[in-house]
Scaffold this active site. Structure first.
Site, PDB file in Angstrom:
ATOM      1  N   ILE A   1       0.539  -1.105  -0.150  1.00 55.24           N
ATOM      2  CA  ILE A   1      -0.302   0.189   0.193  1.00 55.24           C
ATOM      3  C   ILE A   1       1.320   1.280   0.057  1.00 55.24           C
ATOM      4  CG2 ILE A   1      -1.898  -1.238   1.068  1.00 55.24           C
ATOM      5  CD1 ILE A   1      -1.080   0.089   3.836  1.00 55.24           C
ATOM      6  N   GLY A   2       1.863   0.977   0.129  1.00 56.50           N
ATOM      7  CA  GLY A   2       2.845   2.566  -0.075  1.00 56.50           C
ATOM      8  C   GLY A   2       4.724   1.592  -0.038  1.00 56.50           C
TER       9      GLY A   2
ATOM     10  N   SER B   1      13.306   3.213   2.992  1.00 62.35           N
ATOM     11  CA  SER B   1      13.560   2.131   4.173  1.00 62.35           C
ATOM     12  C   SER B   1      12.650   1.142   3.721  1.00 62.35           C
ATOM     13  CB  SER B   1      13.427   2.915   5.424  1.00 62.35           C
ATOM     14  OG  SER B   1      11.646   3.122   5.615  1.00 62.35           O
ATOM     15  N   GLY B   2      11.805   1.120   3.126  1.00 59.99           N
ATOM     16  CA  GLY B   2      11.000  -0.353   2.332  1.00 59.99           C
ATOM     17  C   GLY B   2       9.703   0.140   1.781  1.00 59.99           C
TER      18      GLY B   2
ATOM     19  N   VAL C   1       5.116  -0.756   2.639  1.00 53.81           N
ATOM     20  CA  VAL C   1       4.523  -0.968   3.609  1.00 53.81           C
ATOM     21  C   VAL C   1       2.991  -1.963   3.076  1.00 53.81           C
ATOM     22  CG1 VAL C   1       2.776  -0.319   5.222  1.00 53.81           C
ATOM     23  CG2 VAL C   1       5.249   1.296   4.698  1.00 53.81           C
TER      24      VAL C   1
ATOM     25  N   ASP D   1      10.801  14.546  11.192  1.00 53.43           N
ATOM     26  CA  ASP D   1      10.436  14.772  10.300  1.00 53.43           C
ATOM     27  C   ASP D   1       8.488  14.574   9.921  1.00 53.43           C
ATOM     28  OD1 ASP D   1      10.292  14.235   7.700  1.00 53.43           O
ATOM     29  OD2 ASP D   1      10.180  12.318   7.236  1.00 53.43           O
TER      30      ASP D   1
END
Length: 1024
Positions: free
Chosen positions: A703-704, A708-709, A711, A835
């Protein structure tokens, strides 16, 4: 020669009546002088009111012929002269004028809970008789002056919940007459001066909620305060042990050392303090057992939760006649609950959950006391539930879930009219539910699941009941047609029971219902066809029943439906094509008698994709256009030989390609470490295993993705429970930077507990892959909602063109601010996120905001002390100016980023796309400095006159948060309060008209911005 003796003078005596006129004259002079002083004092009061711009709270401060100003309730007089001013919570927004000290007899001044700005009011040095000064809950800032000892007569000094900063001066310790000193919850640097503990007359000392204090141990001399009754230092970064010499403080009545990284054991000497009434040592690292000898007979509150305590609950607790609150939850206490404590007469609140307690609950709990809250969940308790828990008629919270209790539920629970939440699930209760319990007038939630309860559903429910969970019992009979009177029900889980008959039409009239679980019963008949009132329904499970007939087309009209399970029934006919238009995340229609083609004709159809490959199994009459659907492939109409050859050729090529992909995937799987034994570390109770997660790491569940990787959205059980999984991995070795981000996120999130911070359920570690498992947020990110160009990912059950109205935006702003406030002010050490941006603010089904993505967060060593980082991290448009240039950061960089989010919420613009190549912050400042109306900057989707005042104030708050100098940005605790009061005007600006809110004059000198004064910080940020 002898001196001549003089004759004595002749003394004349006047008769008594001669002195009477003199006395009358002198008295009249005194009366005139006193009257003049009173007139002067009245004039001072009226001048005070005028200097404070005549607040409405002081409208009654007017001269009167019939009464004196001494009758005003803010004023206390002695012999006609003013000695006390109690000006509490009067919405005073201006500084303290020097002429206040013209009240020459003033001994007490209380200005707490106002909005007074500026530095410490040294004008009060001239109040020569002042003994009591309370300036708490205001907006004072800067240092406490080093010459504060000039106020030599002070006995009470309260400066809590302000913005005083820098070091606490040692000169406070020269105020030798001090009896009460409160310096709570401010922005001091470094730590407190140990000289304070030399104030031998102190009776109350509170330094609470200052997590920025440098780590320190309790000073050696603190036990020398023999008169100290109240000692409070929670969340002040204390470490080390509690000394045995605490028993020397014979006058001590309240000791609060909670939320500190303390170590060691709780000294038995604490429980020997004869006057001790309240003991708070919660959320620390203390361990060992609770001392068994307890002679502090005045104890009324014992709060030792969230520690590592072992052993038994002391029998001596049964001797504490004043004990009303006992909180020992989240420890490792064992043994039984002492029989004697059930007989205590003052019980109000008992919390023993999340231990390993054994045995039965004392039967006399509640019989002799006005019990209000009783929680013993997650233990190993057996036996029956005490009959008289609600004997005092005040019980509102009951939680005995996850034990091994048995027997029937007490009939007395049905007569407990105050009960609000009853959690009785996951025990061994049998028999019928007391009839009155269903109808208890204040009952909001009833949890009965996982027992052996019998009987039928009630005809009538409490009007306040919103949640019933009664699965895994033996309830039988039909769902009553009077179910339409259950009008406020939101969640109804009656799965795995013996319910029979049809689903009554009246059940479909519950407009508030979001979750309906009736699976694994004996229900029959056709599915309901008129369901237009189920506008809020997100989950509908009717599996493992005996329903027959077709699937009604009206199911496609449920706008928010995300999970649908109709499996294991006798449904027949075609699948309505419109079902494919629903934004489903879970669908199960397997094991029925459905026939025909899985619908695919409609545009945007969602059904024929790999997400639902197992959703239609065991329906022999169904077919699909695609072989991966685990169904027969539907016959094609009129194929040519050429087409056959082409299909065969393509199939052969696909076979080769799939073989190659299989080899690559197998190799990658090995490299990713899934062949090694994964390690799961839970942070809360889980209803899934690591294999539920690993088996669903498929591309169709992505889904995203980020730096960093990827989801994933993964359903972890048949009930539809869904989690979000963030995968950090690399084909070879996990990158060191990613490893650091992973470690930071786990360390921080695993220890954060707040309703506005994403919950980390667990993490899974493999050889070259790390998985973070979070709660799933149905409405994705704020970024998705604010910026239409990023709405490529549809949200299940929500129209893609749905707008985010202003009330929801304000709700999101407040929730995010609370989460940041908790991180900055309530965590020890504090946490900076680094962030904060709209894509890291996630939204649940009710649009509650939760801060996510802590991979860049860092723990601060000291609050207010900058931390140097090796590199810049963050997102363009959100970075504070000082961060980009120096890499020296503190909490104020989060305040800046949050200010950008506020500007996004009010303008609808993106952070790095204001206009004319300017970022949003520059654009917003230019808009204001050019004198333009704020209403011209407001997002068209929310530009409603009825909300313009609130929107304008939030826009201004975004401006305040993004000033260039970090020291001028407000702390998050004040941002929270400003948002809670955002409908109030901001008195720091002069409103010139309805459309021009006059903020421009304030901002022409950007170095002198002030914090909005529209609210008071009454309490610490709300924690969860």
């Amino acid at each position: 020669m002898p001196r001549p003796t003089s004759s004595p003078p002749h003394i004349h005596f006047f008769p008594p009546f001669f002195y009477i006129p003199c006395l009358v004259f002198l008295c009249s002079l005194s009366h005139v002088a006193e009257s003049q002083i009173q007139d002067q004092e009245l004039h001072v009061l009226l001048q005070l009111r005028k200097s404070w711009h005549n607040p409405s709270s002081l409208d009654h401060w007017v001269p009167s012929n019939s009464s004196s100003h001494c009758t005003w309730h803010e004023v206390t007089c002695q012999d006609g002269l003013i000695t006390e001013l109690n000006l509490v919570n009067l919405n005073i927004n201006y500084s303290i004028p020097p002429f206040i000290c013209d009240l020459k007899n003033l001994t007490k001044l209380d200005l707490s809970y106002n909005n007074i700005p500026g530095e410490f009011p040294t004008v009060l040095y001239n109040c020569s008789k002042l003994m009591y000064l309370d300036l708490s809950q205001n907006y004072f800032e800067g240092p406490i002056p080093s010459d504060i000892d000039r106020m030599a007569d002070l006995q009470v000094l309260i400066l809590s919940a302000t913005s005083f900063s820098f070091d606490i001066p040692a000169s406070i310790a020269r105020l030798q007459r001090l009896r009460i000193l409160h310096l709570n919850q401010s922005e001091y640097n470094s730590t407190y001066p140990e000289e304070i503990f030399g104030l031998s007359n102190l009776e109350e000392l509170s330094l609470a909620y200052n997590p920025q204090f440098a780590p320190s141990q309790l000073p050696q001399n603190f036990t020398s305060l023999k008169k100290l009754r109240f000692f409070s230092m929670p969340q002040t970064n204390l470490f080390g042990g509690i000394p045995e010499t605490v028993s020397d403080m014979e006058a001590l009545e309240c000791l609060n050392l909670g939320a500190n990284p303390l170590a060691g054991e709780i000294p038995g000497s604490i429980f020997a303090l004869r006057n001790l009434s309240q003991l708070y040592v919660y959320q620390t690292n203390v361990l060992g057992s609770i001392p068994q000898a307890v002679s502090a007979t005045k104890l009324s509150v014992i709060h030792l939760s969230f520690n590592n305590l072992t052993g038994n609950i002391p029998e001596d607790f049964g001797k504490l006649e004043n004990l009303s609150i006992l909180n020992l939850q989240y420890n490792q206490l064992s043994g039984g609950i002492p029989e004697g404590i059930g007989r205590l007469p003052a019980w109000s609140d008992v919390r023993l959950s999340n231990n390993i307690l054994l045995g039965t609950i004392p039967t006399n709990f509640g019989k002799f006391s006005p019990l209000r809250r009783f929680e013993v969940a997650f233990n190993n308790l057996t036996g029956a539930l005490p009959e008289q828990l609600c004997h005092g008629g005040m019980l509102f919270g009951l939680d005995v879930s996850y034990n091994s209790l048995s027997g029937e539920l007490p009939e007395s629970l049905g007569n407990c009219s105050t009960l609000s939440v009853a959690m009785l699930n996951d025990n061994g209760f049998t028999g019928n539910v007391p009839g009155g319990l269903w109808k208890s007038p204040n009952l909001a939630a009833l949890f009965l699941s996982g027992n052996g309860l019998t009987g039928e559903l009630p005809e009538e429910l409490s009007p306040n009941l919103t949640r019933i969970e009664m699965s895994n019992n033996k309830f039988s009979g039909k769902i009553p047609t009077t179910v339409s009177s259950w009008r406020n029900l939101v969640v109804f889980d009656a799965s795995t029971n013996l319910l029979s008959g049809m689903v009554p039409t009246e059940l479909t009239e519950l407009a508030s219902l979001t979750t309906l679980l009736l699976g694994q019963n004996e229900l029959s008949g056709n599915l309901p066809t008129t369901i237009v009132s189920w506008k809020s329904l997100t989950t509908l499970f009717l599996s493992h029943n005996q329903f027959r007939g077709p699937i009604p087309r009206d199911f496609s009209l449920l706008p928010l439906l995300m999970r649908l399970d109709l499996s294991e029934n006798q449904l027949s006919g075609l699948i309505p094509p419109e079902i494919g238009l629903l934004k489903l995340v879970y669908l199960n229609l397997s094991s029925n008698h459905l026939s025909g083609r899985v619908p695919f004709e409609l545009e945007n159809n969602q059904l024929e994709n790999a997400t639902f490959e197992y959703s239609f199994q065991n329906n022999p009459g169904l077919c699909s256009s695609y072989s991966f659907m685990k169904l027969n492939v539907c016959n094609s109409q009129s194929r040519t030989n050429f087409a056959v050859i082409m299909v065969l050729a393509i199939a052969a090529a696909m076979f080769v390609l799939l073989a190659v992909l299989f080899i690559i995937r197998a190799s990658r799987k090995k490299r990713d470490g899934f062949n090694s034994t994964p390690k799961l570390t839970p942070f809360q109770r889980l209803n899934f295993t690591e294999w539920n997660i690993l088996s669903e790491l498929k591309d169709e569940n992505v889904i995203g993705s980020g730096a960093s990787g990827k989801v994933y959205r993964i359903m972890v059980n048949p009930s539809g429970d869904t989690v979000a999984v963030k995968r950090i991995s690399d084909n070879q070795q996990l990158d060191k930077n990613l490893e650091k981000q992973f470690s930071a996120e786990v360390e921080i999130l695993g220890n954060l507990r707040h309703i506005n911070i994403i919950k980390l359920a667990c993490y899974i570690s493999c050889e070259n892959s790390k998985l973070l498992v979070y709660e799933y947020m149905e409405n994705h990110s704020l970024d998705h909602w604010l910026h239409k160009t990023k709405r490529s990912l549809p949200i299940s059950g929500v129209a893609n063109n749905m707008i985010l109205d202003w009330p929801k935006r304000l709700q999101i702003a407040r929730g995010t601010a609370r989460g940041l406030c908790y991180m900055h002010h309530d965590c020890s050490p504090p946490v900076i996120h680094r962030d904060v941006k709209s894509s890291n603010i996630l939204l649940d089904s009710e649009f509650n905001a939760k801060i996510a993505d802590f991979g860049l967060a860092r723990m601060l060593a000291k609050n207010g002390e900058a931390v140097t980082l090796s590199g810049i991290a963050g997102s363009a448009g959100y970075l504070a100016p000082e961060y980009a240039h120096t890499t020296k950061v503190n909490e104020k960089i989060d305040v800046y980023s949050f200010g950008v989010v506020l500007l996004e919420l009010t303008t609808g613009r993106e952070a790095k796309g204001g206009d004319e190549d300017m970022c949003l912050v520059d654009w917003a400042w230019r808009h204001i400095l050019d004198g333009k109306a704020i209403s011209d900057a407001v997002d068209e989707e929310i530009n409603d006159d009825s909300f313009l005042g609130e929107i304008s104030n939030v826009f201004k708050l975004g401006i305040f948060c993004t000033v260039k100098r970090p020291s001028k940005r407000p702390p998050m605790k004040k941002v929270v309060q400003a948002l809670l009061k955002c409908s109030d005007p901001l008195p720091v600006v002069e409103q010139t008209s309805r459309h021009n809110l006059g903020v421009a004059p304030l901002l022409r000198n950007p170095e002198h911005e002030e914090i909005p004064r529209s609210a008071r910080c009454l309490v610490r940020c709300n924690t969860y």
